[in-house]
Design a protein around this motif. Structure first.
Motif, PDB file in Angstrom:
ATOM      1  N   GLU A  33       0.817  -1.216   0.000  1.00  0.00           N
ATOM      2  CA  GLU A  33       0.000   0.000   0.000  1.00  0.00           C
ATOM      3  C   GLU A  33       0.851   1.265   0.000  1.00  0.00           C
ATOM      4  N   PHE A  34       2.040   1.185   0.598  1.00  0.00           N
ATOM      5  CA  PHE A  34       2.905   2.356   0.680  1.00  0.00           C
ATOM      6  C   PHE A  34       3.932   2.396  -0.453  1.00  0.00           C
ATOM      7  N   GLY A  35       3.746   1.553  -1.460  1.00  0.00           N
ATOM      8  CA  GLY A  35       4.662   1.542  -2.594  1.00  0.00           C
ATOM      9  C   GLY A  35       4.888   2.902  -3.226  1.00  0.00           C
ATOM     10  N   PRO A  36       3.836   3.719  -3.447  1.00  0.00           N
ATOM     11  CA  PRO A  36       4.041   5.040  -4.062  1.00  0.00           C
ATOM     12  C   PRO A  36       4.918   5.965  -3.224  1.00  0.00           C
ATOM     13  N   TYR A  37       5.057   5.665  -1.924  1.00  0.00           N
ATOM     14  CA  TYR A  37       5.855   6.509  -1.034  1.00  0.00           C
ATOM     15  C   TYR A  37       7.269   5.958  -0.833  1.00  0.00           C
ATOM     16  N   PHE A  38       7.555   4.825  -1.464  1.00  0.00           N
ATOM     17  CA  PHE A  38       8.882   4.237  -1.344  1.00  0.00           C
ATOM     18  C   PHE A  38       9.764   4.772  -2.469  1.00  0.00           C
ATOM     19  N   TYR A  39      11.037   4.425  -2.451  1.00  0.00           N
ATOM     20  CA  TYR A  39      11.965   4.873  -3.492  1.00  0.00           C
ATOM     21  C   TYR A  39      11.502   4.372  -4.858  1.00  0.00           C
ATOM     22  N   PRO A  40      11.525   5.206  -5.885  1.00  0.00           N
ATOM     23  CA  PRO A  40      11.160   4.741  -7.225  1.00  0.00           C
ATOM     24  C   PRO A  40      12.140   3.677  -7.712  1.00  0.00           C
ATOM     25  N   TYR A  41      11.643   2.729  -8.485  1.00  0.00           N
ATOM     26  CA  TYR A  41      12.507   1.721  -9.085  1.00  0.00           C
ATOM     27  C   TYR A  41      13.305   2.377 -10.208  1.00  0.00           C
ATOM     28  N   ASP A  42      14.634   2.405 -10.064  1.00  0.00           N
ATOM     29  CA  ASP A  42      15.501   3.085 -11.036  1.00  0.00           C
ATOM     30  C   ASP A  42      16.874   2.429 -10.976  1.00  0.00           C
ATOM     31  N   LYS A 118      13.215 -11.235  11.505  1.00  0.00           N
ATOM     32  CA  LYS A 118      11.986 -10.636  10.999  1.00  0.00           C
ATOM     33  C   LYS A 118      12.401  -9.605   9.947  1.00  0.00           C
ATOM     34  N   ASN A 119      11.722  -9.597   8.803  1.00  0.00           N
ATOM     35  CA  ASN A 119      12.249  -8.842   7.664  1.00  0.00           C
ATOM     36  C   ASN A 119      11.290  -7.789   7.117  1.00  0.00           C
ATOM     37  N   LYS A 120      10.481  -7.210   7.985  1.00  0.00           N
ATOM     38  CA  LYS A 120       9.536  -6.205   7.508  1.00  0.00           C
ATOM     39  C   LYS A 120       9.819  -4.858   8.177  1.00  0.00           C
ATOM     40  N   LEU A 121      10.226  -3.860   7.366  1.00  0.00           N
ATOM     41  CA  LEU A 121      10.420  -2.496   7.857  1.00  0.00           C
ATOM     42  C   LEU A 121       9.360  -1.537   7.332  1.00  0.00           C
ATOM     43  N   ILE A 122       8.605  -1.954   6.319  1.00  0.00           N
ATOM     44  CA  ILE A 122       7.528  -1.134   5.778  1.00  0.00           C
ATOM     45  C   ILE A 122       6.216  -1.880   5.999  1.00  0.00           C
ATOM     46  N   PRO A 123       5.272  -1.307   6.757  1.00  0.00           N
ATOM     47  CA  PRO A 123       3.988  -1.988   6.942  1.00  0.00           C
ATOM     48  C   PRO A 123       3.320  -2.270   5.602  1.00  0.00           C
ATOM     49  N   ALA A 124       2.522  -3.322   5.547  1.00  0.00           N
ATOM     50  CA  ALA A 124       1.825  -3.673   4.312  1.00  0.00           C
ATOM     51  C   ALA A 124       0.613  -2.774   4.074  1.00  0.00           C
ATOM     52  N   SER A 125       0.081  -2.185   5.170  1.00  0.00           N
ATOM     53  CA  SER A 125      -1.099  -1.331   5.069  1.00  0.00           C
ATOM     54  C   SER A 125      -1.138  -0.392   6.267  1.00  0.00           C
ATOM     55  N   LYS A 126      -2.137   0.466   6.304  1.00  0.00           N
ATOM     56  CA  LYS A 126      -2.259   1.441   7.397  1.00  0.00           C
ATOM     57  C   LYS A 126      -2.600   0.779   8.722  1.00  0.00           C
ATOM     58  N   THR A 127      -3.129  -0.423   8.685  1.00  0.00           N
ATOM     59  CA  THR A 127      -3.491  -1.116   9.923  1.00  0.00           C
ATOM     60  C   THR A 127      -2.475  -2.183  10.314  1.00  0.00           C
ATOM     61  N   ASP A 128      -1.440  -2.345   9.515  1.00  0.00           N
ATOM     62  CA  ASP A 128      -0.437  -3.378   9.746  1.00  0.00           C
ATOM     63  C   ASP A 128       0.711  -2.839  10.597  1.00  0.00           C
TER      64      ASP A 128
END
Length: 234
Positions: A33-42, A118-128
């Motif tokens: 869900e937060f993909g648009p706020y992550f670093y662009p793929y480049d 544990k390998n998650k630093l970016i939540p998958a959604s606003k409730t995660d």
């Protein structure tokens, strides 16, 4: 110094995998869900320059580049201090934004892969809630560090970055760092809170403690060759 920096840069770039074919810049295709706020793929490396807003003197550099290989598409973020020392690198899978690898520089200045529990630093959604746990070498042969981060979504707001108003998601972190001796069972624990801002189309643009005694903000984004020239002249 400049030759050591060049060697370090090349070793770290190849630590995770070799880059595949270069491809045109594209939007972030993450399903998170937060993909648009992550670093662009480049696949063209860029260096984010962050300014210490408390003292105004210190800088931190994050070298960001993308890879497309047998493991799929992923984005690597390398962290450098003002003197050019690399401290860690985080390798995110583009699809989920889960971490594939965590690299740290140990007490002997060698690049080593940390143990990821544990390998998650970016939540998958606003409730995660994202949970990250990594173990790596400590300050002596008999000690280890255990770093734990719990991150949750706080809010979405407009912020000013490099003279532009952009939409950003704000994450609240609880960080726990334990230095322990597995033989003697002795340990020292530090806990702190951190607030992180990820802006749409940029990625991480700002972070600070709740009382802002630590506070960094993105000042500019520079090409890799400018960064290498800067570090070579230190």
């Amino acid at each position: 110094m400049k030759y050591a920096f060049w060697i370090m840069l090349m070793i770290v770039a190849g630590l995770f995998s070799c880059e595949g074919e270069q491809e045109p810049n594209e939007v972030n295709l993450s399903k998170n869900e937060f993909g648009p706020y992550f670093y662009p793929y480049d696949t063209v490396p860029k260096v984010y320059v962050y300014r210490d807003l408390v003292s105004g003197l210190e800088e931190e550099f994050h070298r960001v580049f993308s890879i497309n290989d047998s493991e799929g598409k992923h984005i690597v973020v390398e962290v450098y201090k003002s003197d050019g020392r690399i401290t860690e690198a985080l390798n995110y899978g583009l699809d989920s934004l889960l971490l594939i690898d965590h690299m740290v520089v140990d007490r002997n200045l060698k690049n080593t892969k940390a143990e990821l529990f544990k390998n998650k630093l970016i939540p998958a959604s606003k409730t995660d809630k994202a949970s990250f746990v990594s173990r790596f070498s400590g300050i002596s042969d008999s000690t280890l560090f255990l770093k734990e981060v719990d991150r949750i979504y706080s809010k979405t707001k407009d912020i000013d970055i490099m003279g532009k108003k952009v939409s950003a998601v704000v994450f609240d972190d609880h960080v726990r760092l334990t230095l322990f001796n597995p033989f003697s069972k002795q340990e020292n624990v530090a806990n702190w809170e951190m607030v992180n801002y990820f802006a749409k189309g940029y990625g991480l643009v700002e972070w600070h403690t709740p009382n802002r005694d630590v506070h960094y903000r993105l000042e500019k984004i520079i090409p890799q060759d400018e960064f290498v020239n800067l570090m070579s002249n230190l």
